[in-house]
Design a protein around this motif. Sequence first.
Motif, PDB file in Angstrom:
ATOM      1  N   PHE A   1       5.571   5.079   2.175  1.00  0.00           N
ATOM      2  CA  PHE A   1       5.215   6.485   2.133  1.00  0.00           C
ATOM      3  C   PHE A   1       5.969   7.148   0.986  1.00  0.00           C
ATOM      4  CE2 PHE A   1       4.640   5.661   6.746  1.00  0.00           C
ATOM      5  CZ  PHE A   1       3.339   6.125   6.910  1.00  0.00           C
ATOM      6  N   LEU A   2       5.313   8.115   0.341  1.00  0.00           N
ATOM      7  CA  LEU A   2       5.975   8.974  -0.632  1.00  0.00           C
ATOM      8  C   LEU A   2       5.818  10.401  -0.125  1.00  0.00           C
ATOM      9  CD1 LEU A   2       7.331   9.533  -3.390  1.00  0.00           C
ATOM     10  CD2 LEU A   2       5.031   9.638  -4.385  1.00  0.00           C
ATOM     11  N   ILE A   3       6.917  11.130  -0.037  1.00  0.00           N
ATOM     12  CA  ILE A   3       6.922  12.499   0.466  1.00  0.00           C
ATOM     13  C   ILE A   3       6.933  13.469  -0.716  1.00  0.00           C
ATOM     14  CG2 ILE A   3       8.128  14.170   1.918  1.00  0.00           C
ATOM     15  CD1 ILE A   3       6.984  11.748   3.437  1.00  0.00           C
TER      16      ILE A   3
ATOM     17  N   GLN B   1       7.811  14.340  12.389  1.00  0.00           N
ATOM     18  CA  GLN B   1       6.788  13.582  11.675  1.00  0.00           C
ATOM     19  C   GLN B   1       7.403  12.484  10.815  1.00  0.00           C
ATOM     20  OE1 GLN B   1       4.180  15.630   8.793  1.00  0.00           O
ATOM     21  NE2 GLN B   1       2.532  14.308   9.547  1.00  0.00           N
ATOM     22  N   LEU B   2       8.479  12.799  10.121  1.00  0.00           N
ATOM     23  CA  LEU B   2       9.143  11.786   9.307  1.00  0.00           C
ATOM     24  C   LEU B   2       9.580  10.586  10.149  1.00  0.00           C
ATOM     25  CD1 LEU B   2      11.358  14.015   6.982  1.00  0.00           C
ATOM     26  CD2 LEU B   2       9.239  12.833   6.365  1.00  0.00           C
ATOM     27  N   LYS B   3      10.083  10.862  11.326  1.00  0.00           N
ATOM     28  CA  LYS B   3      10.522   9.776  12.211  1.00  0.00           C
ATOM     29  C   LYS B   3       9.334   8.954  12.683  1.00  0.00           C
ATOM     30  CE  LYS B   3      14.775  12.028  13.783  1.00  0.00           C
ATOM     31  NZ  LYS B   3      15.482  12.698  14.913  1.00  0.00           N
ATOM     32  N   LYS B   4       8.195   9.601  12.921  1.00  0.00           N
ATOM     33  CA  LYS B   4       6.999   8.859  13.321  1.00  0.00           C
ATOM     34  C   LYS B   4       6.492   7.984  12.179  1.00  0.00           C
ATOM     35  CE  LYS B   4       5.154  11.725  17.032  1.00  0.00           C
ATOM     36  NZ  LYS B   4       3.986  12.473  17.560  1.00  0.00           N
ATOM     37  N   LEU B   5       6.485   8.540  10.970  1.00  0.00           N
ATOM     38  CA  LEU B   5       6.014   7.774   9.820  1.00  0.00           C
ATOM     39  C   LEU B   5       6.913   6.563   9.557  1.00  0.00           C
ATOM     40  CD1 LEU B   5       5.037  10.620   7.296  1.00  0.00           C
ATOM     41  CD2 LEU B   5       3.556   9.358   8.874  1.00  0.00           C
ATOM     42  N   SER B   6       8.205   6.719   9.818  1.00  0.00           N
ATOM     43  CA  SER B   6       9.144   5.627   9.553  1.00  0.00           C
ATOM     44  C   SER B   6       8.861   4.399  10.410  1.00  0.00           C
ATOM     45  CB  SER B   6      10.578   6.096   9.785  1.00  0.00           C
ATOM     46  OG  SER B   6      10.830   6.329  11.161  1.00  0.00           O
ATOM     47  N   LYS B   7       8.099   4.553  11.484  1.00  0.00           N
ATOM     48  CA  LYS B   7       7.748   3.410  12.335  1.00  0.00           C
ATOM     49  C   LYS B   7       6.668   2.538  11.690  1.00  0.00           C
ATOM     50  CE  LYS B   7       8.746   5.967  16.600  1.00  0.00           C
ATOM     51  NZ  LYS B   7       8.171   6.516  17.863  1.00  0.00           N
ATOM     52  N   PHE B   8       5.953   3.119  10.719  1.00  0.00           N
ATOM     53  CA  PHE B   8       4.823   2.405  10.121  1.00  0.00           C
ATOM     54  C   PHE B   8       5.094   1.879   8.714  1.00  0.00           C
ATOM     55  CE2 PHE B   8       2.758   5.761  12.842  1.00  0.00           C
ATOM     56  CZ  PHE B   8       2.398   4.902  13.866  1.00  0.00           C
ATOM     57  N   GLY B   9       6.064   2.443   8.029  1.00  0.00           N
ATOM     58  CA  GLY B   9       6.323   2.007   6.659  1.00  0.00           C
ATOM     59  C   GLY B   9       7.662   2.497   6.147  1.00  0.00           C
ATOM     60  N   LYS B  10       8.004   2.051   4.961  1.00  0.00           N
ATOM     61  CA  LYS B  10       9.230   2.474   4.298  1.00  0.00           C
ATOM     62  C   LYS B  10       8.931   3.694   3.432  1.00  0.00           C
ATOM     63  CE  LYS B  10      10.598  -2.415   4.002  1.00  0.00           C
ATOM     64  NZ  LYS B  10      10.900  -3.544   3.081  1.00  0.00           N
ATOM     65  N   PHE B  11       9.968   4.271   2.850  1.00  0.00           N
ATOM     66  CA  PHE B  11       9.806   5.419   1.967  1.00  0.00           C
ATOM     67  C   PHE B  11      10.231   5.020   0.553  1.00  0.00           C
ATOM     68  CE2 PHE B  11      10.283   7.176   6.185  1.00  0.00           C
ATOM     69  CZ  PHE B  11       9.292   8.144   6.233  1.00  0.00           C
TER      70      PHE B  11
ATOM     71  N   MET C   1       0.840  -1.195   0.000  1.00  0.00           N
ATOM     72  CA  MET C   1       0.000   0.000   0.000  1.00  0.00           C
ATOM     73  C   MET C   1       0.880   1.251   0.000  1.00  0.00           C
ATOM     74  SD  MET C   1      -3.067   1.070   2.662  1.00  0.00           S
ATOM     75  CE  MET C   1      -3.982  -0.439   2.273  1.00  0.00           C
ATOM     76  N   LEU C   2       0.386   2.288  -0.621  1.00  0.00           N
ATOM     77  CA  LEU C   2       1.125   3.545  -0.729  1.00  0.00           C
ATOM     78  C   LEU C   2       0.312   4.677  -0.114  1.00  0.00           C
ATOM     79  CD1 LEU C   2       3.485   5.257  -1.935  1.00  0.00           C
ATOM     80  CD2 LEU C   2       2.062   5.489  -3.997  1.00  0.00           C
ATOM     81  N   ILE C   3       0.919   5.387   0.828  1.00  0.00           N
ATOM     82  CA  ILE C   3       0.338   6.596   1.397  1.00  0.00           C
ATOM     83  C   ILE C   3       1.265   7.755   1.053  1.00  0.00           C
ATOM     84  CG2 ILE C   3      -0.115   7.853   3.543  1.00  0.00           C
ATOM     85  CD1 ILE C   3      -1.282   5.308   4.713  1.00  0.00           C
ATOM     86  N   ILE C   4       0.681   8.772   0.466  1.00  0.00           N
ATOM     87  CA  ILE C   4       1.467   9.919   0.006  1.00  0.00           C
ATOM     88  C   ILE C   4       1.180  11.116   0.904  1.00  0.00           C
ATOM     89  CG2 ILE C   4       1.994  11.397  -1.960  1.00  0.00           C
ATOM     90  CD1 ILE C   4       0.769   9.165  -3.751  1.00  0.00           C
ATOM     91  N   ALA C   5       2.231  11.735   1.395  1.00  0.00           N
ATOM     92  CA  ALA C   5       2.119  12.926   2.244  1.00  0.00           C
ATOM     93  C   ALA C   5       2.486  14.163   1.435  1.00  0.00           C
ATOM     94  CB  ALA C   5       3.035  12.805   3.457  1.00  0.00           C
ATOM     95  N   ASN C   6       1.701  15.216   1.584  1.00  0.00           N
ATOM     96  CA  ASN C   6       1.962  16.435   0.827  1.00  0.00           C
ATOM     97  C   ASN C   6       2.238  17.621   1.754  1.00  0.00           C
ATOM     98  OD1 ASN C   6       2.184  17.898  -1.641  1.00  0.00           O
ATOM     99  ND2 ASN C   6       0.231  18.849  -1.182  1.00  0.00           N
TER     100      ASN C   6
END
Length: 323
Positions: free
Chosen positions: A61-63, A32-42, A1-6
Amino acid sequence: MLIIANYHYLREDFSAPFPSIYGVTPAQFENQLKKLSKFGKFISQDELLEKPEKIEADNYFLITFDDGLKEQYELAKPILDKLGIPYIFFINTANFANQEVSLVHKVHLLRSKIAPEKLLGQIENKSLNSEEKKAAIVHYNYDSPENAILKYILNFKFNHIEQENFIEPIFDELFEEANLVKDLYFSDAMLLELAKKNVLGSHSHSHRPLGLLSKSEAEEELRFTQEFFRKRFGTTARSISYPYGSFNACEGITSLVKKAGFQIGFSMERAANESLDTDRLLLSRFDCNDLPGGKNDLFNGKNPFESAPIRKWNSYENSTINK
């Protein structure tokens, strides 16, 4: 799955006479980036295009960043590089081709100096009904009701010419456009470096809502932005982020976008992407504030991959032809 942050604005200080710009500080961004890294890769733009099947096997995640703001390069990029996180910067090519400030940024700057009630008082014959007011408050959920209504009228009730005619005279009284272009947007050296790294995408030419334009106008926007990429960097842009990102701003344009040579496109539908098989030109994104570590975390700090809604706009739009 892909979640994109804008993301848009990154600043140490967002204080202004009238709050109009909502972003994150560098410290909030890194946290925030460090928190997101706990849930998925980039994942990077290159990986997404060359190995799209990866998002079906794991959580990524895609930033992304819209508008090509200099502060993104100066404040966000060093943090991303330090953490080894890939990204895409989307630029409005008219800022660089014509040395002009986007109308949307002129609005932001004016709203930081003038109360929304005063600006609304100068608008004639453009009121909202009750349903439109609700839609405005939902779409601009980080703004006050007055600011949300003002932004909705400017962006969706005015056509481009009407908006220019209203904003330009007020803007010219308060700001010097030539200086602002240099202060707001990437320099030529920044552009060239980012292009060489394959992390640049288009945000259209002049930040107009493509789905609300005529077919010829939308084609012109796409042609101009691709011509800029071709002339400046020797290749066309592979990705595009749709200005404003609402359903109406993205509706009915994917056939034109594909014809213009884009391979992936990004809306602002708050949802996750299960696959790129069905439609790569209407990928959904979350505002950064919607995700863990954001000001309005929709997931209460929990894993967004476990409960995020799945995108639907691509099935509604179904690659129809722009009006």
